[in-house]
Scaffold this motif. Structure first.
Motif, PDB file in Angstrom:
ATOM      1  N   CYS A  86      -6.751   5.755  -6.554  1.00  0.00           N
ATOM      2  CA  CYS A  86      -7.456   4.813  -5.681  1.00  0.00           C
ATOM      3  C   CYS A  86      -8.476   4.047  -6.522  1.00  0.00           C
ATOM      4  CB  CYS A  86      -8.153   5.561  -4.551  1.00  0.00           C
ATOM      5  SG  CYS A  86      -7.025   6.461  -3.456  1.00  0.00           S
ATOM      6  N   PHE A  87      -8.293   2.761  -6.594  1.00  0.00           N
ATOM      7  CA  PHE A  87      -9.109   1.871  -7.438  1.00  0.00           C
ATOM      8  C   PHE A  87     -10.413   1.574  -6.698  1.00  0.00           C
ATOM      9  CE2 PHE A  87      -8.329  -2.080 -10.364  1.00  0.00           C
ATOM     10  CZ  PHE A  87      -9.042  -1.462 -11.373  1.00  0.00           C
ATOM     11  N   ASP A  88     -11.338   2.543  -6.720  1.00  0.00           N
ATOM     12  CA  ASP A  88     -12.522   2.454  -5.853  1.00  0.00           C
ATOM     13  C   ASP A  88     -13.774   1.961  -6.560  1.00  0.00           C
ATOM     14  OD1 ASP A  88     -12.780   4.806  -7.388  1.00  0.00           O
ATOM     15  OD2 ASP A  88     -13.926   5.827  -5.834  1.00  0.00           O
ATOM     16  N   ARG A 128      -9.003  -3.148 -17.128  1.00  0.00           N
ATOM     17  CA  ARG A 128      -9.541  -1.996 -16.398  1.00  0.00           C
ATOM     18  C   ARG A 128      -8.414  -1.096 -15.889  1.00  0.00           C
ATOM     19  NH1 ARG A 128     -14.600  -1.254 -15.116  1.00  0.00           N
ATOM     20  NH2 ARG A 128     -15.155   0.425 -13.669  1.00  0.00           N
ATOM     21  N   VAL A 129      -7.348  -1.708 -15.389  1.00  0.00           N
ATOM     22  CA  VAL A 129      -6.210  -0.922 -14.919  1.00  0.00           C
ATOM     23  C   VAL A 129      -5.625  -0.100 -16.065  1.00  0.00           C
ATOM     24  CG1 VAL A 129      -3.825  -1.080 -14.098  1.00  0.00           C
ATOM     25  CG2 VAL A 129      -5.619  -2.415 -12.988  1.00  0.00           C
ATOM     26  N   ARG A 130      -5.459  -0.733 -17.235  1.00  0.00           N
ATOM     27  CA  ARG A 130      -4.886  -0.008 -18.365  1.00  0.00           C
ATOM     28  C   ARG A 130      -5.818   1.111 -18.833  1.00  0.00           C
ATOM     29  NH1 ARG A 130      -4.454  -4.988 -20.373  1.00  0.00           N
ATOM     30  NH2 ARG A 130      -5.355  -4.409 -22.385  1.00  0.00           N
ATOM     31  N   ALA A 181       0.136   4.818 -10.432  1.00  0.00           N
ATOM     32  CA  ALA A 181      -0.176   3.562  -9.735  1.00  0.00           C
ATOM     33  C   ALA A 181      -1.683   3.500  -9.566  1.00  0.00           C
ATOM     34  CB  ALA A 181       0.513   3.504  -8.381  1.00  0.00           C
ATOM     35  N   VAL A 182      -2.238   2.310  -9.658  1.00  0.00           N
ATOM     36  CA  VAL A 182      -3.675   2.104  -9.474  1.00  0.00           C
ATOM     37  C   VAL A 182      -3.836   0.988  -8.445  1.00  0.00           C
ATOM     38  CG1 VAL A 182      -5.882   1.557 -10.571  1.00  0.00           C
ATOM     39  CG2 VAL A 182      -4.088   2.734 -11.882  1.00  0.00           C
ATOM     40  N   LEU A 183      -4.373   1.319  -7.280  1.00  0.00           N
ATOM     41  CA  LEU A 183      -4.445   0.346  -6.197  1.00  0.00           C
ATOM     42  C   LEU A 183      -5.681   0.608  -5.346  1.00  0.00           C
ATOM     43  CD1 LEU A 183      -2.501  -1.960  -5.173  1.00  0.00           C
ATOM     44  CD2 LEU A 183      -1.747  -0.331  -3.427  1.00  0.00           C
ATOM     45  N   PHE A 211      -9.401   9.172  -7.838  1.00  0.00           N
ATOM     46  CA  PHE A 211     -10.227   7.973  -7.749  1.00  0.00           C
ATOM     47  C   PHE A 211     -10.581   7.474  -9.143  1.00  0.00           C
ATOM     48  CE2 PHE A 211     -10.790  10.466  -3.959  1.00  0.00           C
ATOM     49  CZ  PHE A 211     -10.723   9.528  -2.926  1.00  0.00           C
ATOM     50  N   SER A 212     -10.490   6.183  -9.341  1.00  0.00           N
ATOM     51  CA  SER A 212     -10.798   5.612 -10.652  1.00  0.00           C
ATOM     52  C   SER A 212     -12.258   5.809 -11.037  1.00  0.00           C
ATOM     53  CB  SER A 212     -10.438   4.124 -10.683  1.00  0.00           C
ATOM     54  OG  SER A 212     -11.155   3.401  -9.693  1.00  0.00           O
TER      55      SER A 212
END
Length: 231
Positions: A29-31, A150-152, A5-7, A135-136
């Motif tokens: 964590c999509f930081d 970006r999520v992918r 999951a990316v959030l 962290f992303s």
């Protein structure tokens, strides 16, 4: 399948975020995305006098031109701690929950992304559950990558074969895009649920802190599992 999951990292977010984190092998964590001023990164709600009561944790020099990871909290946590005492001092699980919340909030590291991630990790620790997260920003992705792209990219960097998103993102993501990258897309849907509250009518979508104050850990774990993965 390795599920990811990316959030964006939120401060003690609502139950649905924890349900999502419970379903995946890795919660990222999509930081490294913009800090949205009117978003929920540093905001949430508690139950006060039987009603939803919003709170905001002050952040230094908020700018949508900088990422979440580039922001710091002001560090003035006593108003929020006092609000928690006003709202939940008589709740059945106030003392152990307040103790770990206080540790998280008063930790000297005021980086927004890291403190928010610690708020989630502390909840899972209290419940005796694992929480594999990262962290992303560690992947140093090109800044021009946006939205689904970006999520992918984060998912590929994390070795994901299954990406799970909250149901609110159905309009943002296309399963075909993920399939082209060798991944399956699923959505985490919360089932209708209630738990005991100090309120005449159930108030949903509050911070996880409301659940923790009113329910023993075993009941909270049951609530974390009250969700379904949907296409």
């Amino acid at each position: 399948m390795r599920s990811v999951a990316v959030l964006q990292p939120y401060l003690f977010p609502y139950l649905g975020t924890f349900q999502l984190a419970r379903q995946v092998d890795r919660f990222v964590c999509f930081d490294d995305v913009a800090f949205i001023k009117k978003g929920y990164i540093h905001r949430n709600a508690l139950l006060l006098n039987g009603e939803s009561h919003a709170f905001t944790a002050p952040v230094k020099n908020v700018s949508q031109n900088r990422t979440i990871a580039e922001h710091e909290y002001v560090g003035e946590w006593q108003p929020l701690l006092a609000l928690l005492q006003r709202a939940y001092a008589k709740a059945p699980h106030f003392e152990p929950v307040f103790e770990f919340v206080q540790r998280v909030l008063l930790d000297a590291d005021e980086n927004v992304a890291r403190k928010n991630a610690r708020s989630m990790a502390a909840v899972f620790d209290y419940l005796g559950l694992p929480f594999n997260h990262g962290f992303s920003s560690v992947h140093a992705l090109p800044p021009e990558l946006r939205a689904s792209d970006r999520v992918r990219a984060v998912c590929r960097a994390e070795g994901a074969s299954l990406y799970i998103n909250p149901t609110g993102g159905r309009t943002l993501y296309d399963a075909a895009d993920f399939e082209r990258d060798g991944m399956t897309l699923r959505f985490c849907a919360m089932r209708p649920l209630q738990y005991p509250q100090a309120s005449p009518a159930f108030v949903p979508y509050l911070s996880i802190l409301d659940v923790l104050m009113h329910c023993p850990p075993a009941k909270v774990v049951e609530l974390l599992d009250a969700c379904d993965l949907e296409p």
